[in-house]
Design an enzyme around this catalytic site. Structure first.
Site, PDB file in Angstrom:
ATOM      1  N   ARG A  54       0.825  -1.213   0.000  1.00 21.57           N
ATOM      2  CA  ARG A  54       0.000   0.000   0.000  1.00 21.57           C
ATOM      3  C   ARG A  54       0.860   1.264   0.000  1.00 21.57           C
ATOM      4  NH1 ARG A  54      -3.196   1.806   3.521  1.00 21.57           N
ATOM      5  NH2 ARG A  54      -4.586   2.793   2.033  1.00 21.57           N
TER       6      ARG A  54
ATOM      7  N   ARG B 286      -3.143  10.495   7.025  1.00 22.25           N
ATOM      8  CA  ARG B 286      -1.767  10.941   6.752  1.00 22.25           C
ATOM      9  C   ARG B 286      -1.743  12.149   5.813  1.00 22.25           C
ATOM     10  NH1 ARG B 286      -2.807   5.938   5.745  1.00 22.25           N
ATOM     11  NH2 ARG B 286      -2.203   4.270   7.190  1.00 22.25           N
TER      12      ARG B 286
ATOM     13  N   LYS C  62       9.442   6.619  16.070  1.00 23.18           N
ATOM     14  CA  LYS C  62       9.777   5.537  15.121  1.00 23.18           C
ATOM     15  C   LYS C  62       9.986   6.087  13.721  1.00 23.18           C
ATOM     16  CE  LYS C  62       8.289   2.298  11.982  1.00 23.18           C
ATOM     17  NZ  LYS C  62       7.438   2.412  10.778  1.00 23.18           N
TER      18      LYS C  62
ATOM     19  N   PRO D 142      15.022   1.838  14.397  1.00 24.63           N
ATOM     20  CA  PRO D 142      13.559   1.993  14.460  1.00 24.63           C
ATOM     21  C   PRO D 142      12.896   0.725  14.994  1.00 24.63           C
ATOM     22  CG  PRO D 142      14.440   2.639  12.312  1.00 24.63           C
ATOM     23  CD  PRO D 142      15.535   1.947  13.032  1.00 24.63           C
TER      24      PRO D 142
ATOM     25  N   ASP E 241       9.358  -1.077  15.126  1.00 29.06           N
ATOM     26  CA  ASP E 241       7.956  -1.214  14.729  1.00 29.06           C
ATOM     27  C   ASP E 241       7.428  -2.523  15.295  1.00 29.06           C
ATOM     28  OD1 ASP E 241       9.110  -3.166  13.179  1.00 29.06           O
ATOM     29  OD2 ASP E 241       8.210  -2.508  11.296  1.00 29.06           O
TER      30      ASP E 241
END
Length: 285
Positions: free
Chosen positions: A128, A177, A219, A236, A238
């Site tokens: 995506r 976003r 992050k 990072p 996640d």
């Protein structure tokens, strides 16, 4: 065309490693019993095709362009064998993860592109993210053409995204976003965060500055530092990484052993965990 031989380089692994969203596989073919993969990359205002068979990589560009742009972009002068040798042999998980993803390199990407790309990446998957970035580029990026006639789009400039109506950004499947991107672009245009100044800052200062941008949390800031500023100490965390840390490192990851290379190891862990997840999903179908 420029041909090189390079160990610890896999264009396929780099493509799937979650750090670059405008690198795509074109074709896979077998020539004389040898498997070749061909990829296309749009980056730094350029379009590049890359073909790889084993450790031989072909860059379809001039020697001058390769020397001036792609050698640095693909971090070809870094010794990744040295990094992997630093791994504690008793850490079987990390040894296995690094061996599995040993062709990954930390790309030296455009800072602005990474800011937007990782704002888009929040609560999103790689497929995506690629689609969203493609829509942004095709709608707001400058159209260009190679000498051979291939048309492509540059990454949109900050002013193009700052001036884009929010409704149009929502139409790029960006959801919430959209506002983050619009506001972050406006902040850059207003000089509230200076991209050139960011490039001269140390890791902690750069991360602190990035956190001023709308939609950029810890992050995302660490991803931007790692992939847009080449701060390889950035690590990072996640959901993939957090799951691994909880399972494999309940007493904490040994960061002190790998100072300066934490981000490279993070990529091996991320890629390994992601590919295992994909394999499990395929087996369950």
């Amino acid at each position: 065309m420029v041909k090189i031989k390079k160990d610890y380089f896999s264009i396929g692994q780099i493509c799937d490693s979650g750090q670059c969203f405008r690198l795509e596989k074109l074709v896979e073919k077998e020539v004389g019993g040898e498997e070749k993969e061909r990829y296309a990359l749009t980056a730094l205002g350029k379009y590049l095709e890359i073909e790889q068979a084993a450790d031989e990589i072909s860059f379809f560009c001039t020697q001058e362009e390769f020397d001036q742009i792609w050698k640095n972009y693909f971090d070809l002068e870094e010794d990744y064998c040295k990094i992997i040798r630093l791994i504690d042999k008793e850490d079987s998980y990390l040894v296995e993860a690094a061996a599995y993803g040993s062709g990954i390199r930390i790309l030296r990407q455009d800072l602005w592109e990474m800011i937007i790309s990782f704002i888009v990446s929040q609560q999103n998957n790689i497929k995506r993210i690629r689609k969203c970035i493609h829509l942004l580029c095709s709608r707001y990026g400058e159209e260009k053409q190679t000498l051979s006639g291939i048309r492509y789009y540059d990454f949109p400039r900050p002013d193009a995204l700052a001036q884009a109506p929010l409704k149009e950004l929502y139409d790029c499947n960006l959801g919430y976003r959209s506002r983050y991107i619009h506001n972050a672009a406006a902040s850059i245009c207003a000089g509230e965060v200076n991209l050139e100044a960011l490039k001269t800052m140390d890791y902690e200062k750069a991360k602190e500055e990035l956190l001023k941008l709308c939609g950029v949390g810890v992050k995302v800031a660490e991803c931007i530092c790692l992939f847009g500023l080449h701060k390889t100490e950035a690590f990072p965390i996640d959901t993939h990484i957090n799951r691994v840390l909880c399972r494999q490192y309940p007493d904490g990851f040994p960061f002190e052993k790998y100072r300066g290379y934490e981000g490279t190891l993070q990529q091996y862990i991320f890629y390994y965990d992601l590919m295992q997840k994909y394999k499990k999903e395929e087996n369950e179908r």
